[in-house]
Design a protein around this motif. Structure first.
Motif, PDB file in Angstrom:
ATOM      1  N   SER A  38     -50.084 -76.803   6.320  1.00 22.29           N
ATOM      2  CA  SER A  38     -49.876 -76.801   7.762  1.00 22.29           C
ATOM      3  C   SER A  38     -51.143 -76.450   8.532  1.00 22.29           C
ATOM      4  N   GLN A  43     -46.216 -83.360  11.995  1.00 23.19           N
ATOM      5  CA  GLN A  43     -47.536 -82.736  11.829  1.00 23.19           C
ATOM      6  C   GLN A  43     -48.655 -83.692  12.228  1.00 23.19           C
ATOM      7  N   THR A  71     -49.407 -83.627  15.915  1.00 23.85           N
ATOM      8  CA  THR A  71     -49.547 -82.327  16.559  1.00 23.85           C
ATOM      9  C   THR A  71     -51.001 -81.906  16.539  1.00 23.85           C
ATOM     10  N   HIS A  72     -51.534 -81.693  17.702  1.00 22.09           N
ATOM     11  CA  HIS A  72     -52.921 -81.235  17.785  1.00 22.09           C
ATOM     12  C   HIS A  72     -52.977 -79.730  17.579  1.00 22.09           C
ATOM     13  N   LYS A  73     -54.167 -79.276  17.197  1.00 20.57           N
ATOM     14  CA  LYS A  73     -54.350 -77.843  16.926  1.00 20.57           C
ATOM     15  C   LYS A  73     -54.064 -76.980  18.149  1.00 20.57           C
ATOM     16  N   GLY A 102     -51.570 -73.296  17.550  1.00 18.34           N
ATOM     17  CA  GLY A 102     -51.624 -73.502  16.109  1.00 18.34           C
ATOM     18  C   GLY A 102     -50.481 -72.890  15.333  1.00 18.34           C
ATOM     19  N   HIS A 143     -47.556 -74.245  14.915  1.00 24.07           N
ATOM     20  CA  HIS A 143     -46.896 -75.328  14.184  1.00 24.07           C
ATOM     21  C   HIS A 143     -47.923 -76.027  13.302  1.00 24.07           C
ATOM     22  N   PHE A 148     -50.544 -78.498  12.103  1.00 25.47           N
ATOM     23  CA  PHE A 148     -51.341 -79.402  12.927  1.00 25.47           C
ATOM     24  C   PHE A 148     -52.147 -80.353  12.048  1.00 25.47           C
ATOM     25  N   ASN A 149     -52.780 -81.308  12.716  1.00 26.40           N
ATOM     26  CA  ASN A 149     -53.267 -82.494  12.000  1.00 26.40           C
ATOM     27  C   ASN A 149     -54.763 -82.498  11.741  1.00 26.40           C
ATOM     28  N   GLU A 150     -55.418 -81.353  11.786  1.00 26.89           N
ATOM     29  CA  GLU A 150     -56.880 -81.377  11.756  1.00 26.89           C
ATOM     30  C   GLU A 150     -57.433 -81.950  10.443  1.00 26.89           C
ATOM     31  N   TRP A 185     -49.619 -81.606  22.212  1.00 31.19           N
ATOM     32  CA  TRP A 185     -50.922 -81.001  22.437  1.00 31.19           C
ATOM     33  C   TRP A 185     -50.870 -80.163  23.679  1.00 31.19           C
ATOM     34  N   CYS A 241     -54.902 -88.837  16.435  1.00 31.81           N
ATOM     35  CA  CYS A 241     -53.563 -88.938  15.856  1.00 31.81           C
ATOM     36  C   CYS A 241     -53.450 -90.175  14.970  1.00 31.81           C
TER      37      CYS A 241
END
Lengths: 355, 262
Positions: free
Chosen positions: A350, B102, B105-107, B112, B114, B116-118, B209, B229
């Motif tokens: 996550s 995920q 979802t941005h950071k 943060g 949840h 996130f997609n980094e 975001w 994304c």
């Protein structure tokens, strides 16, 4: 140990060219006429349009400055090909092209710029998937640092040096085809940031060598296929040791740990003194454990209570972030090689804790 | 009289008149008159109201900080999310629900808290770069014109051989290798192309975001985050279903749209 001894005539020729000229008959130096486009990867063949070579050469000789300029007759190149255990499908000419940097030869059909770009994307892909599948919880900053430390310019340059590739002093037409050819920057040039000179003016030794290694990867991909390039990556990049736990830099480990416990639904962490010795002496040692509920998450030792507590929190965080799944999942590029194989997906993390 | 210390000297040299002034009007007790913008004119200030100059009408002055603290509303409807994935990927690729959330979802969303997609987008970008390079390798560039098969079959003409003293080494594996360069790749993966792709799929409507400015999404970087994304979705497809499928998504759903539209 074998020692090489210079012949006096050769030494004289190197030390004082005037004396060499006076020395009389010997192999003459190449004339400017012979130096056409000698950086290419293929030997020239004499034909009618070419002006006739000097009288010393027989008419049917290959018009090259030195014979080793031809990739097929360069001993260094053949040795490098054999040393890297490249497949016979991988032509020596590709290896010769990989050794020519774009600062030495501007024509993209002769230099390694396309090969290096393709190789760089491949290395980035294989490197990222390796780290994501082996250490799924790595913070993204550490992931990027790990990528730079495994497939960045510096490690790639050291791979190239370990392959035994030497660089030519200057990309003149008479260098051996097995040498790395690039234009050097003048000493003292700023090579970082916006002051960096354009590529055509020259590159650093490190960058040129890294581009050669990238280009070699691309050559393996082109001539030998995906599976071979993955194997080449495993043998030459993943075989190098990288201490990932040294890449972390926690600013507030205790705070980050408590945020982590809150996010993951653990009990909030508590530091407890496990053992100590020499509290009243000059060199006390404390061992502190971090507990979440009844579970000890990690321990740390230090010269003061606070140091031990912070080290313990950092150890707990490293234990969390450096988690490796018990049975390693398949890397995504497995299906590039075997499209019909069953694919076992990896765990998707996550993300790191934001303090 | 000789002064013992400097401090004493200063207290002595200060005029007696000033000391008297301090005693009679202590500053702390009687504050100076201040201009008050936010308060309603009270009964004490009422006599001076006519003389007090207000710089702006009271009503328009916000009694709260200038930065808008209002929460930014994002999509919470899984049906809309699935519709976006259907539109972007052209079918159900079997991504799990958690990963679907995920990847978009941005950071910045919910600090943060949840997933996130980094990292997904970092990986997705590598996949896109590889497949764009391979696309350039395998596809004949338009600048070359249509392939001339009859010329390739015939032996090379003598003048061409004479003109270049050194022949270029050619190999069937090279294909269109020289057309792989940073400029061509950048041209394909231009941020404008990607944001157009994101707009066609409707990513902007479903992504989670937190913009820097609620009232100015463009300056907050909406298109950049939407492009990220796309990368993240491709990374998620690769990690859950394999690199082969992700490469197909890049070729058929991304490069085909970008190159077909431009």
């Amino acid at each position: 140990m074998k020692r090489m001894r210079c012949r006096p005539s050769l030494c004289g020729r190197f030390l004082c060219p005037g004396a060499a000229a006076a020395a009389g008959p010997g192999k003459p130096f190449p004339t400017p006429q012979a130096a056409w486009r000698a950086l290419s990867t293929v030997s020239t063949r004499p034909n009618a349009a070419v002006p006739s070579p000097p009288a010393e050469y027989p008419a049917e000789t290959v018009v090259l400055v030195t014979p080793s300029r031809d990739p097929l007759s360069s001993a260094k190149l053949a040795a490098l090909h054999a040393r890297l255990s490249l497949h016979p499908k991988f032509p020596v000419q590709t290896l010769a092209r990989a050794l020519i940097d774009q600062s030495a030869e501007r024509d993209r059909f002769f230099n390694n710029s396309s090969l290096a770009f393709l190789g760089n994307t491949l290395l980035g892909y294989y490197g990222t998937e390796h780290f994501l599948c082996t250490y799924p919880r790595l913070p993204s900053v550490v992931l990027q640092a790990a990528m730079a430390a495994s497939v960045g310019p510096r490690p790639l340059a050291s791979i190239g040096r370990e392959w035994g590739v030497e660089s030519a002093f200057e990309p003149t037409p008479n260098v051996d085809a097995g040498l790395l050819q690039f234009k050097r920057l003048p000493p003292g040039t700023v090579v970082t940031g916006s002051l960096r000179p354009p590529r055509s003016q020259g590159v650093t030794d490190e960058e040129a060598m890294a581009d050669f290694v990238r280009a070699t990867f691309a050559g393996v991909y082109l001539h030998e296929g995906v599976a071979a390039s993955k194997q080449f990556f495993r043998q030459h990049v993943l075989s190098r040791k990288l201490e990932l736990d040294k890449l972390f830099n926690f600013v507030q480990p205790t705070r980050e740990l408590s945020r982590l416990c809150a996010r993951e639904g653990f009990d909030s962490p508590v530091a407890r003194l496990l053992s100590e010795t020499g509290r009243m002496t000059n060199t006390p040692v404390f061992i502190v454990g971090i507990y979440s509920g009844n579970e000890c998450l990690g321990e740390g030792q230090g010269g003061s209570l606070n140091e031990a507590r912070i080290k313990a929190a950092a150890n707990v965080l490293k234990g969390w972030y450096l988690y490796r799944p018990f049975d390693t999942a398949d890397v995504p590029s497995k299906t590039d090689v075997y499209p019909d194989a069953t694919f076992k997906p990896t765990m998707i993390d996550s993300g790191e804790v934001i303090v | 009289m000789a002064c013992p210390t400097r401090q004493t000297a200063t207290s002595i040299t200060s005029s007696s008149r000033r000391l008297c002034f301090k005693i009679t009007r202590p500053r702390l007790l009687v504050p100076t008159q201040r201009r008050c913008l936010h308060q309603e004119p009270g009964p004490q200030t009422a006599p001076g109201a006519a003389t007090t100059r207000l710089y702006r009408p009271i009503r328009t002055v916000a009694p709260f900080p200038v930065r808008v603290q209002k929460p930014f509303l994002v999509n919470e409807d899984p049906v809309k999310l699935d519709a976006m994935y259907q539109k972007l990927l052209g079918g159900n690729l079997g991504l799990s629900d958690e990963v679907k959330w995920q990847a978009i979802t941005h950071k910045s969303f919910d600090h943060g808290w949840h997933p996130f997609n980094e990292k997904l987008r970092f990986f997705g970008k590598r996949i896109v770069l590889v497949n764009t390079s391979l696309y350039l390798l395998n596809t004949r560039p338009e600048a070359l014109g249509p392939p001339k098969t009859e010329r390739l079959e015939s032996p090379p003409s003598p003048p061409a051989e004479e003109s270049n003293v050194l022949k270029r080494f050619k190999h069937p594996d090279y294909k269109y290798l020289a057309y792989i360069n940073p400029r061509n790749v950048k041209e394909i993966l231009d941020p404008r192309n990607l944001s157009r792709l994101a707009r066609m799929a409707g990513i902007q409507q479903v992504m989670r975001w937190k913009p820097a400015q609620n009232d100015d999404l463009i300056r907050s970087g909406e298109s950049v985050i939407a492009a990220e994304c796309i990368y993240a979705i491709i990374g998620a497809v690769a990690l859950q279903r394999g690199g082969d499928l992700a490469a197909r998504v890049v070729r058929e759903r991304m490069l085909a749209v970008i190159l077909g539209g431009s």
